[in-house]
Motif scaffolding. Sequence first.
Motif, PDB file in Angstrom:
ATOM      1  N   TYR A 266       0.795  -1.075   0.002  1.00  0.00           N
ATOM      2  CA  TYR A 266      -0.181  -0.025  -0.018  1.00  0.00           C
ATOM      3  C   TYR A 266       1.051   1.146   0.056  1.00  0.00           C
ATOM      4  N   ILE A 267       0.998   2.203  -1.278  1.00  0.00           N
ATOM      5  CA  ILE A 267       1.990   3.045  -1.255  1.00  0.00           C
ATOM      6  C   ILE A 267       1.510   4.130  -2.081  1.00  0.00           C
ATOM      7  N   PRO A 268       0.607   5.071  -1.546  1.00  0.00           N
ATOM      8  CA  PRO A 268       0.120   6.334  -2.235  1.00  0.00           C
ATOM      9  C   PRO A 268       1.337   7.236  -2.363  1.00  0.00           C
ATOM     10  N   SER A 269       2.401   7.090  -1.491  1.00  0.00           N
ATOM     11  CA  SER A 269       3.724   8.015  -1.938  1.00  0.00           C
ATOM     12  C   SER A 269       4.911   7.309  -1.270  1.00  0.00           C
ATOM     13  N   GLY A 270       5.919   7.787  -1.526  1.00  0.00           N
ATOM     14  CA  GLY A 270       7.352   7.360  -0.856  1.00  0.00           C
ATOM     15  C   GLY A 270       7.784   5.954  -1.125  1.00  0.00           C
ATOM     16  N   THR A 271       8.533   5.522  -0.284  1.00  0.00           N
ATOM     17  CA  THR A 271       9.127   4.227  -0.690  1.00  0.00           C
ATOM     18  C   THR A 271       8.857   3.141   0.531  1.00  0.00           C
ATOM     19  N   LYS A 272       8.770   1.936  -0.052  1.00  0.00           N
ATOM     20  CA  LYS A 272       8.688   0.736   0.959  1.00  0.00           C
ATOM     21  C   LYS A 272       9.319  -0.282   0.454  1.00  0.00           C
ATOM     22  N   GLN A 273      10.112  -1.203   1.229  1.00  0.00           N
ATOM     23  CA  GLN A 273      10.607  -2.350   0.872  1.00  0.00           C
ATOM     24  C   GLN A 273       9.894  -3.406   1.682  1.00  0.00           C
ATOM     25  N   ASN A 274       9.918  -4.638   1.367  1.00  0.00           N
ATOM     26  CA  ASN A 274       9.710  -5.998   1.852  1.00  0.00           C
ATOM     27  C   ASN A 274      10.426  -7.068   1.176  1.00  0.00           C
ATOM     28  N   GLY A 275      11.504  -7.338   1.859  1.00  0.00           N
ATOM     29  CA  GLY A 275      12.374  -8.366   1.597  1.00  0.00           C
ATOM     30  C   GLY A 275      13.096  -8.092   0.239  1.00  0.00           C
ATOM     31  N   ARG A 276      12.853  -8.924  -0.973  1.00  0.00           N
ATOM     32  CA  ARG A 276      13.559  -8.598  -2.317  1.00  0.00           C
ATOM     33  C   ARG A 276      12.679  -7.545  -2.949  1.00  0.00           C
ATOM     34  N   LEU A 277      11.403  -7.395  -2.536  1.00  0.00           N
ATOM     35  CA  LEU A 277      10.476  -6.383  -3.337  1.00  0.00           C
ATOM     36  C   LEU A 277      10.729  -4.873  -2.675  1.00  0.00           C
ATOM     37  N   SER A 278      10.803  -4.167  -3.400  1.00  0.00           N
ATOM     38  CA  SER A 278      10.530  -2.512  -2.964  1.00  0.00           C
ATOM     39  C   SER A 278       9.596  -1.779  -3.936  1.00  0.00           C
ATOM     40  N   ALA A 279       8.967  -0.858  -3.404  1.00  0.00           N
ATOM     41  CA  ALA A 279       8.042  -0.122  -4.343  1.00  0.00           C
ATOM     42  C   ALA A 279       8.426   1.520  -4.119  1.00  0.00           C
ATOM     43  N   THR A 280       8.315   2.359  -5.099  1.00  0.00           N
ATOM     44  CA  THR A 280       8.602   3.686  -5.076  1.00  0.00           C
ATOM     45  C   THR A 280       7.277   4.368  -5.530  1.00  0.00           C
ATOM     46  N   THR A 281       6.585   5.474  -5.274  1.00  0.00           N
ATOM     47  CA  THR A 281       5.422   5.989  -5.742  1.00  0.00           C
ATOM     48  C   THR A 281       5.840   7.616  -5.466  1.00  0.00           C
ATOM     49  N   VAL A 282       5.931   8.214  -6.905  1.00  0.00           N
ATOM     50  CA  VAL A 282       6.170   9.620  -6.907  1.00  0.00           C
ATOM     51  C   VAL A 282       4.793  10.241  -7.350  1.00  0.00           C
ATOM     52  N   ALA A 283       3.854  10.605  -6.275  1.00  0.00           N
ATOM     53  CA  ALA A 283       2.656  10.926  -6.461  1.00  0.00           C
ATOM     54  C   ALA A 283       2.527  12.259  -7.415  1.00  0.00           C
ATOM     55  N   THR A 284       3.370  13.365  -7.260  1.00  0.00           N
ATOM     56  CA  THR A 284       3.455  14.428  -7.970  1.00  0.00           C
ATOM     57  C   THR A 284       3.794  14.231  -9.604  1.00  0.00           C
ATOM     58  N   GLU A 285       4.498  12.952  -9.796  1.00  0.00           N
ATOM     59  CA  GLU A 285       4.557  12.768 -11.234  1.00  0.00           C
ATOM     60  C   GLU A 285       3.837  11.751 -11.785  1.00  0.00           C
ATOM     61  N   ARG A 286       2.948  11.120 -10.695  1.00  0.00           N
ATOM     62  CA  ARG A 286       1.868  10.203 -11.252  1.00  0.00           C
ATOM     63  C   ARG A 286       2.486   9.088 -11.602  1.00  0.00           C
ATOM     64  N   TYR A 287       3.508   8.536 -11.034  1.00  0.00           N
ATOM     65  CA  TYR A 287       4.016   7.069 -11.480  1.00  0.00           C
ATOM     66  C   TYR A 287       4.352   6.389 -10.051  1.00  0.00           C
ATOM     67  N   SER A 288       4.447   4.863 -10.369  1.00  0.00           N
ATOM     68  CA  SER A 288       4.864   4.298  -9.221  1.00  0.00           C
ATOM     69  C   SER A 288       5.865   2.841  -9.897  1.00  0.00           C
ATOM     70  N   LEU A 289       6.691   2.454  -9.299  1.00  0.00           N
ATOM     71  CA  LEU A 289       7.827   1.481  -9.475  1.00  0.00           C
ATOM     72  C   LEU A 289       7.575   0.435  -8.715  1.00  0.00           C
ATOM     73  N   LEU A 290       7.712  -0.790  -9.080  1.00  0.00           N
ATOM     74  CA  LEU A 290       8.045  -1.910  -8.085  1.00  0.00           C
ATOM     75  C   LEU A 290       9.479  -2.523  -8.764  1.00  0.00           C
TER      76      LEU A 290
END
Lengths: 112, 110
Positions: free
Chosen positions: B48-72
């Motif tokens: 659950y990542i509306p903004s910022g960066t999170k990590q869980n083991g080998r997976l991580s995610a980043t959402t840049v809300a101002t630029e309207r994209y997310s990366l896994l």
Amino acid sequence: DAGITQSPRHKVTETGTPVTLRCHQTENHRYMYWYRQDPGHGLRLIHYSYGVKDTDKGEVSDGYSVSRSKTEDFLLTLESATSSQTSVYFCAIRQGAGDTQYFGPGTRLTVL
Amino acid sequence: GIQVEQSPPDLILQEGANSTLRCNFSDSVNNLQWFHQNPWGQLINLFYIPSGTKQNGRLSATTVATERYSLLYISSSQTTDSGVYFCAVVISDSWGKFQFGAGTQVVVTP
């Protein structure tokens, strides 16, 4: 799994017959959702509920109706099934931080 | 309505490789989640990542809300990472209704 079950898990039916799918949750969640999943479309919202007897339409509601007479059960009905309603149907609940949604195991429906 | 686009549509990886999946969305969102659908069809929450960066083991995610994209990001991929990865967003005032992307099909080969 947020205590969500769906029944039946698999169903084969014929065009024109009524079909009801059941979603059952055990944790008293207010919000419940029905989605269908088709190749190339991801998941699409059919109907949702924000409380007992409170429901509304989603993106692909034509041909479907829903009912929620008690918190734990959300029923999806196809009044007269068509082949275009062959799909995998997922129920979801909303809980926790923000709008975090958790999904049930799905029901695979085939309409011949 | 809001558009959610995921890329690439398909990805084949050798075990141990790293990869990046992208989700673009066309409007401001209240919520963004990443899901993994395993080969048995089960949908599993990843982030659950509306903004910022999170990590869980080998997976991580980043959402840049101002630029309207997310990366896994998937690092050191394993065969159990195979499946379809979905991005889903919730827009403001929408009763928590999700709009899903079409998904990225990932196959990790031994």
